[in-house]
Design an enzyme around this catalytic site. Structure first.
Site, PDB file in Angstrom:
ATOM      1  N   LYS A   1       0.889  -1.172   0.000  1.00  0.00           N
ATOM      2  CA  LYS A   1       0.000   0.000   0.000  1.00  0.00           C
ATOM      3  C   LYS A   1       0.924   1.218   0.000  1.00  0.00           C
ATOM      4  O   LYS A   1       1.489   1.584   1.024  1.00  0.00           O
ATOM      5  CB  LYS A   1      -0.876  -0.019   1.261  1.00  0.00           C
ATOM      6  CG  LYS A   1      -2.197   0.729   1.156  1.00  0.00           C
ATOM      7  CD  LYS A   1      -2.103   2.182   0.758  1.00  0.00           C
ATOM      8  CE  LYS A   1      -1.710   3.088   1.883  1.00  0.00           C
ATOM      9  NZ  LYS A   1      -1.493   4.493   1.433  1.00  0.00           N
TER      10      LYS A   1
ATOM     11  N   GLU B   1      10.005   1.951  10.377  1.00  0.00           N
ATOM     12  CA  GLU B   1      10.998   2.988  10.091  1.00  0.00           C
ATOM     13  C   GLU B   1      10.267   4.308  10.250  1.00  0.00           C
ATOM     14  O   GLU B   1       9.428   4.649   9.427  1.00  0.00           O
ATOM     15  CB  GLU B   1      11.532   2.848   8.661  1.00  0.00           C
ATOM     16  CG  GLU B   1      12.249   1.552   8.371  1.00  0.00           C
ATOM     17  CD  GLU B   1      13.599   1.443   9.048  1.00  0.00           C
ATOM     18  OE1 GLU B   1      14.113   2.468   9.555  1.00  0.00           O
ATOM     19  OE2 GLU B   1      14.133   0.329   9.111  1.00  0.00           O
TER      20      GLU B   1
ATOM     21  N   CYS C   1      13.962  11.586   6.226  1.00  0.00           N
ATOM     22  CA  CYS C   1      13.804  11.288   7.659  1.00  0.00           C
ATOM     23  C   CYS C   1      15.133  11.311   8.389  1.00  0.00           C
ATOM     24  O   CYS C   1      15.189  11.611   9.572  1.00  0.00           O
ATOM     25  CB  CYS C   1      13.123   9.948   7.831  1.00  0.00           C
ATOM     26  SG  CYS C   1      13.788   8.718   6.742  1.00  0.00           S
TER      27      CYS C   1
ATOM     28  N   GLU D   1       9.940  16.739  14.336  1.00  0.00           N
ATOM     29  CA  GLU D   1      10.351  16.579  12.949  1.00  0.00           C
ATOM     30  C   GLU D   1       9.550  17.531  12.071  1.00  0.00           C
ATOM     31  O   GLU D   1       8.327  17.508  12.093  1.00  0.00           O
ATOM     32  CB  GLU D   1      10.095  15.135  12.531  1.00  0.00           C
ATOM     33  CG  GLU D   1      10.595  14.845  11.157  1.00  0.00           C
ATOM     34  CD  GLU D   1      10.467  13.383  10.824  1.00  0.00           C
ATOM     35  OE1 GLU D   1       9.360  12.839  11.004  1.00  0.00           O
ATOM     36  OE2 GLU D   1      11.456  12.792  10.384  1.00  0.00           O
TER      37      GLU D   1
END
Ligand code: NAD
Length: 462
Positions: A170, A245, A279, A369
């Site tokens: 997906k 992750e 990231c 973040e």
């Protein structure tokens, strides 16, 4: 660039069960460039059933046969390298050079690495009077984000196939076209029907249905910590393994003995690349108090040179989120030395390359973040202070250390709570384990460590 109006299920493109579609928007000009099906829970269920049916035969293939299929997949991707780059540029907005050099080239390298590993990995080993078998874990549900759209797919699907697992993917709703290209490459590579299946769709619908499906043995997820936490909780309740992750807030530690100009310039480039949507980007630069103003001056000048050449962020939502963080940085008292919340263009989801000085470790922009082209620069008193600041977030995905002497940098890196550290600008290694300490995730991707995520062990005693 073609958008399939179906899902790739059991070796063919088939209509999705529901009527809903997802518009794909080019972030440079805000135009709709295609539509893909918004898959439903029923579509996910059909894909999982196809993957389950294909599992026994695929798991029983000789590793050399899986290696041959992965080589064919690598070749099919390589034959479409230009098309991949153009597609990523169209749906992610990344500049063509970056699309070629990273978004298209890296997945080809990683697919090739798993073709080799499938052939050479020790799927059986002797331990005393035992033979240990490393067997495929089963049906894998792979859920991927948009920031490196094809790399994230290949970093999951290639090791899963090498291990003998079957997969339902997906992909992110913002970048489904390159996922469809990947499915075409799988088809061309002659990988048997049902071994790989693709359901495009929304995270809370198709993604959630895949993460919660009782017949999925392992969910491998890359994305935000918030969604990763939910997926981990669901898997925990079902006593299933997960690979997560997640986010990062990595430190770039510049020790006083380092080449300051080089460390700062490379640090700025690292954060601005892919418009900050990486990231593992080193979004917190840590500089000794006595070198601080010099570093700020170099960073501001470097960021100003980028202008709008870095490309936009992926969506209007992401642009609003990043601008919100920039406004918050100003409100919390950080000093803006480059960029700011205003977009450099009227059209497109652009954000100015932004640098904040006088950032303190407790500020929101130093802790959360941002996932945009925003660098924060913090000052430290001594090494112990630098270490406290570097380790002082919930994340631990990556980082960098710069020093005049490599050993000095390594000694500092050993004390960092993080999964990867680049020493004096060390290069990315597609075989080195990639993944996070703390809330940056569970498990590792790439190389042998990435393959091991998709295996479980059985011991035979003699
Ligand atoms: P996201 O978590 O919203 O989405 C990631 C994927 O999960 C998408 O495919 C999405 O459709 C799906 N999803 C969303 N809600 C879901 C749900 N309830 N159940 C199941 N699936 C769901 O993240 P994003 O905004 O697309 O990506 C950016 C985030 O990903 C950033 O926080 C970034 O740090 C992180 N990221 C981490 C890594 C890494 O390797 N650690 C790599 C890339 C991105």
């Amino acid at each position: 660039m073609k958008a399939h109006d179906g899902i790739y299920l059991d070796g063919a493109w088939r209509p999705a069960t529901g009527p809903d579609t997802i518009d794909i928007v080019n972030p440079v000009d805000e135009q709709v460039i295609g539509r893909v099906p918004a898959g439903t829970a029923e579509d996910v269920d059909a894909a999982v059933r196809a993957a389950r049916a294909a599992l026994p035969a695929w798991a029983a293939t000789a590793p050399a046969e899986r290696a041959a299929h992965l080589t064919a997949l690598r070749d099919a991707l390589a034959a479409r390298q230009d098309e991949i780059a153009e597609t990523v540029t169209a749906e992610l907005g990344s500049p063509p050079k970056l699309s070629q050099a990273v978004h298209a080239a890296l997945p080809i390298t990683v697919a090739g690495s798993y073709a080799e590993l499938a052939a050479t990995y020790a799927f059986e080993e002797k331990v005393g009077n035992s033979t240990v078998l490393h067997e495929p874990i089963g049906v894998v549900g792979a859920i991927t984000p948009w920031n490196y759209p094809l790399h994230q797919i290949v970093a999951k699907v290639a090791p899963a196939l090498a291990a003998g697992c079957t997969v339902v993917l997906k992909p992110a709703e913002d970048t489904p076209l390159v996922a469809q290209l990947f499915a075409e490459a799988v088809h061309e590579a002659g990988i048997p029907a049902g071994v790989f299946n693709l359901v495009t769709g929304l995270g809370p619908v198709a993604g959630r249905a895949l993460a919660e499906h009782p017949d999925v043995d392992l969910v491998s997820f890359t994305g935000s910590t918030a969604v990763g936490r939910q997926i981990g909780a669901t898997a925990g309740a079902a006593v299933k393994k997960v690979a997560l992750e997640l986010g990062g807030k990595s430190a770039n530690v510049i020790l006083p003995s380092a080449d300051l100009a080089r460390a700062v310039n490379v640090g700025v480039a690292n954060v601005m690349s892919n418009s900050g949507q990486t990231c593992s980007a080193w979004t917190r630069m840590l500089v000794h108090r006595e070198q601080y103003e010099e570093a700020v001056r170099i960073a501001a000048a470097a960021a100003a040179k980028y202008g709008d050449r870095i490309g936009p962020v992926v969506s209007a939502k992401q642009q609003a989120r990043v601008r919100g963080y920039i406004e918050k940085g100003v409100a919390e008292g950080a000093r803006l030395v480059a960029g700011g919340p205003e977009s450099p263009r009227e059209q497109g989801y652009f954000v100015s390359p932004t640098v904040f000085a006088d950032v303190t470790p407790d500020m929101t922009i130093a802790q959360e973040e941002i996932f945009g082209p925003v660098l924060t620069i913090l000052s430290y008193e001594d090494e112990e202070d630098a270490l406290r600041i570097a380790n002082g977030t919930v994340y631990g995905l990556a980082g960098a250390v710069w020093a005049g002497d490599e050993e000095e940098a390594v000694a500092f890196a050993r004390r960092m709570d993080t999964g990867q550290v680049d020493i004096n600008g060390g290069r990315f290694n597609p075989l080195a384990p990639f993944g996070g300490y703390k809330q940056s995730g569970v498990g590792r991707e790439l190389g042998t460590h990435g393959l091991a995520e998709y295996l479980q062990t059985k011991s035979l005693q003699f």
